[in-house]
Scaffold this motif. Structure first.
Motif, short mmCIF file in Angstrom:
data_model
loop_
_atom_site.label_atom_id
_atom_site.label_comp_id
_atom_site.label_asym_id
_atom_site.label_seq_id
_atom_site.Cartn_x
_atom_site.Cartn_y
_atom_site.Cartn_z
N GLU A 179 11.40 1.83 5.03
CA GLU A 179 11.09 2.71 3.89
C GLU A 179 11.01 1.83 2.64
O GLU A 179 11.82 0.92 2.47
CB GLU A 179 12.18 3.79 3.79
N ILE A 180 10.08 2.16 1.77
CA ILE A 180 9.86 1.35 0.56
C ILE A 180 10.85 1.72 -0.55
O ILE A 180 11.15 0.89 -1.41
CB ILE A 180 8.39 1.48 0.09
N LYS A 181 11.37 2.93 -0.50
CA LYS A 181 12.25 3.39 -1.60
C LYS A 181 13.71 3.12 -1.24
O LYS A 181 14.27 3.74 -0.33
CB LYS A 181 12.04 4.88 -1.86
N ASP A 182 14.29 2.20 -2.03
CA ASP A 182 15.64 1.73 -1.75
C ASP A 182 16.68 2.86 -1.73
O ASP A 182 17.60 2.86 -0.91
CB ASP A 182 16.01 0.68 -2.79
N ASN A 183 16.54 3.84 -2.66
CA ASN A 183 17.53 4.92 -2.71
C ASN A 183 17.53 5.73 -1.41
O ASN A 183 18.57 6.14 -0.91
CB ASN A 183 17.28 5.83 -3.93
N LEU A 184 16.33 5.92 -0.82
CA LEU A 184 16.24 6.67 0.44
C LEU A 184 16.83 5.86 1.59
O LEU A 184 17.45 6.41 2.51
CB LEU A 184 14.78 7.03 0.74
N VAL A 185 16.67 4.56 1.53
CA VAL A 185 17.23 3.68 2.57
C VAL A 185 18.76 3.74 2.53
O VAL A 185 19.42 3.88 3.56
CB VAL A 185 16.71 2.23 2.40
N ARG A 238 15.56 11.17 8.69
CA ARG A 238 15.85 12.28 9.63
C ARG A 238 15.30 12.07 11.04
O ARG A 238 15.93 12.52 12.00
CB ARG A 238 15.36 13.60 9.04
N ILE A 239 14.15 11.39 11.17
CA ILE A 239 13.58 11.25 12.53
C ILE A 239 14.46 10.32 13.37
O ILE A 239 14.86 10.65 14.49
CB ILE A 239 12.12 10.76 12.47
N VAL A 240 14.78 9.16 12.80
CA VAL A 240 15.58 8.18 13.56
C VAL A 240 17.01 8.69 13.75
O VAL A 240 17.61 8.53 14.82
CB VAL A 240 15.55 6.80 12.85
N VAL A 300 0.86 -1.18 0.00
CA VAL A 300 0.00 0.00 0.00
C VAL A 300 0.90 1.23 0.00
O VAL A 300 1.86 1.30 0.76
CB VAL A 300 -0.88 0.01 1.27
N ASP A 301 0.59 2.19 -0.88
CA ASP A 301 1.36 3.43 -0.89
C ASP A 301 0.85 4.32 0.24
O ASP A 301 -0.26 4.84 0.19
CB ASP A 301 1.20 4.12 -2.25
N ALA A 302 1.67 4.46 1.26
CA ALA A 302 1.24 5.22 2.46
C ALA A 302 1.54 6.71 2.32
O ALA A 302 1.33 7.46 3.26
CB ALA A 302 1.91 4.65 3.69
N THR A 338 14.80 -1.62 3.69
CA THR A 338 13.85 -1.50 2.59
C THR A 338 12.77 -2.55 2.81
O THR A 338 13.05 -3.75 2.74
CB THR A 338 14.53 -1.74 1.22
N ALA A 339 11.59 -2.11 3.14
CA ALA A 339 10.50 -3.06 3.41
C ALA A 339 9.17 -2.31 3.40
O ALA A 339 9.13 -1.07 3.44
CB ALA A 339 10.70 -3.75 4.76
N ASP A 340 8.11 -3.10 3.38
CA ASP A 340 6.75 -2.57 3.46
C ASP A 340 6.43 -2.33 4.95
O ASP A 340 6.47 -3.26 5.76
CB ASP A 340 5.79 -3.59 2.86
N GLY A 344 7.92 4.53 7.27
CA GLY A 344 8.07 5.37 6.08
C GLY A 344 9.10 6.43 6.38
O GLY A 344 8.77 7.60 6.56
N SER A 345 10.37 6.00 6.45
CA SER A 345 11.38 6.85 7.10
C SER A 345 12.00 7.89 6.17
O SER A 345 12.83 8.69 6.61
CB SER A 345 12.46 5.99 7.75
N GLY A 346 11.65 7.88 4.88
CA GLY A 346 12.16 8.92 3.97
C GLY A 346 13.67 8.97 4.00
O GLY A 346 14.35 7.95 3.83
C1 LIG Z 1 5.67 11.78 4.05
S1 LIG Z 1 7.12 10.78 3.93
C2 LIG Z 1 7.71 10.84 5.60
C3 LIG Z 1 9.22 10.68 5.70
C4 LIG Z 1 9.75 10.76 7.12
N1 LIG Z 1 9.06 9.84 8.01
C5 LIG Z 1 9.65 12.17 7.67
O1 LIG Z 1 8.72 12.42 8.46
O2 LIG Z 1 10.47 13.00 7.29
C6 LIG Z 1 6.37 9.12 3.81
C7 LIG Z 1 7.36 8.05 3.40
O3 LIG Z 1 6.70 6.79 3.47
C8 LIG Z 1 7.20 5.96 2.45
N2 LIG Z 1 6.24 4.88 2.21
C9 LIG Z 1 5.03 4.95 1.59
N3 LIG Z 1 4.41 3.75 1.60
C10 LIG Z 1 5.24 2.88 2.23
C11 LIG Z 1 5.17 1.50 2.57
N4 LIG Z 1 4.10 0.75 2.25
N5 LIG Z 1 6.21 0.93 3.24
C12 LIG Z 1 7.30 1.68 3.57
N6 LIG Z 1 7.43 3.00 3.27
C13 LIG Z 1 6.42 3.60 2.61
C14 LIG Z 1 7.36 6.91 1.28
O4 LIG Z 1 8.27 6.40 0.31
C15 LIG Z 1 7.86 8.18 1.98
O5 LIG Z 1 9.26 8.26 1.98
#
Ligand SMILES: C[S@@+](CC[C@H](N)C(=O)[O-])C[C@H]1O[C@@H](n2cnc3c(N)ncnc32)[C@H](O)[C@@H]1O
Length: 284
Positions: A82-88, A65-67, A28-30, A108-110, A60-62
């Motif tokens: 985080e789902i996006k490998d480049n960000l991880v 920065r939080i951790v 799911v795209d969160a 990198t995981a859901d 969804g750690s982007g």
């Molecule tokens: C709004 S950003 C928040 C980034 C970070 N937590 C922050 O507050 O700066 C949401 C992040 O969730 C990731 N994301 C969306 N769906 C996800 C999923 N199913 N599993 C893991 N990450 C996901 C996106 O790629 C994006 O980087």
């Protein structure tokens, strides 16, 4: 780029689809990658009163920065998912550069399929419908007392411990408005439905039967005292800490105690001319 709120609306309009997607293979795209402003990160961690004993998980750690801030500034450990490998990759590199790679990592995981049970503090900045899709997971996997911080979007039906509202110019580019909200929740213990409570004789000569109903942190129900039913008033849970009030005759008693599985321990009850201890056991 479309704003978070626009995407939130689009996601909400496709609400049926959002729930349906859970069954699909694709995660799911969160929400899109939109980093929390650094000042919000600092505020979230301060509101959680974070320290070296904490284990922080950001869903969804982007860019991490939080951790990373939790580790570098507050001495905590943890991980980001985080789902996006480049960000991880970027986040793990940053952890090395900042000298905190021994305490934090990024995977990198859901996020919906990640075990979050180690968290003492859980953070998220996700679209509102997905925040709410996480409610059962949060209640099932997190231990009582775990703090949950959500940037901008609440867990519907949950009463926050605290919420902070502020205006930030940084947010205009993200959401089109300056309004910024931080919600702090505390995971409640699970309170069984029926209890036998031993209370001071001044309150009741016989054990009290408590029939309780829990809705996240709210607790209601009835107490059978001296052959009469009285309502459980203002019942609430903060982690394992349960508190409520009972009116017995013309007197009102404040109860508090700690829920430990099938027992309520360390109970205190206070009312007119009475201060004493109470305990309870789950009724079979
Ligand atoms: C709004 S950003 C928040 C980034 C970070 N937590 C922050 O507050 O700066 C949401 C992040 O969730 C990731 N994301 C969306 N769906 C996800 C999923 N199913 N599993 C893991 N990450 C996901 C996106 O790629 C994006 O980087």
């Amino acid at each position: 780029m479309k704003t978070l709120r626009f995407l939130a609306l689009a996601a909400a309009l496709a609400a049926g689809g959002a729930h349906g997607q859970v069954k699909d293979k694709a995660p799911v795209d969160a929400g899109p990658y939109v980093p929390s402003p650094q000042s919000v990160v600092a505020d979230m961690l301060k509101i959680a009163d974070i320290g070296p004993k904490d284990f922080v998980i950001d869903l969804g750690s982007g860019d991490g920065r939080i951790v990373l801030t939790a580790a570098k500034v507050f001495g905590a450990s943890g991980f980001g998912v985080e789902i996006k490998d480049n960000l991880v990759k970027e986040s793990n590199e940053a952890a090395k550069v900042q000298g905190v790679a021994d305490r934090v990592k990024f995977i990198t995981a859901d996020l919906f399929k990640t075990d979050i049970s180690k968290a003492t503090v859980l953070t998220m900045y996700l679209l509102p419908n997905t925040v709410n899709m996480l409610k059962d997971k949060l209640l099932t996997e997190l231990r009582p007392g775990t703090k949950i911080l959500s940037h901008d979007y609440p867990l519907s039906g949950w009463i926050p411990e605290r919420y902070v509202q502020m205006d930030l110019e940084d947010k205009v580019a993200i959401s089109g408005v300056t309004t910024t909200l931080i919600y702090l929740y505390m995971v409640p213990a699970k309170v069984g439905p029926a209890w036998t409570a031993n209370v001071p004789v001044a309150v009741s000569k016989e054990p009290i039967r408590l029939n309780l109903k829990q809705q996240v942190t709210r607790v209601s129900g009835v107490a059978r005292v001296g052959g009469r039913d009285v309502p459980v008033e203002e019942g609430k849970l903060r982690g394992e800490k349960l508190s409520f009030r009972l009116g017995v005759g013309s007197k009102s008693y404040e109860f508090s105690g700690t829920v430990k599985g099938e027992a309520i321990v360390e109970g205190t009850v206070a009312g007119p001319g009475t201060k004493g201890a109470w305990t309870a056991a789950l009724a079979k």
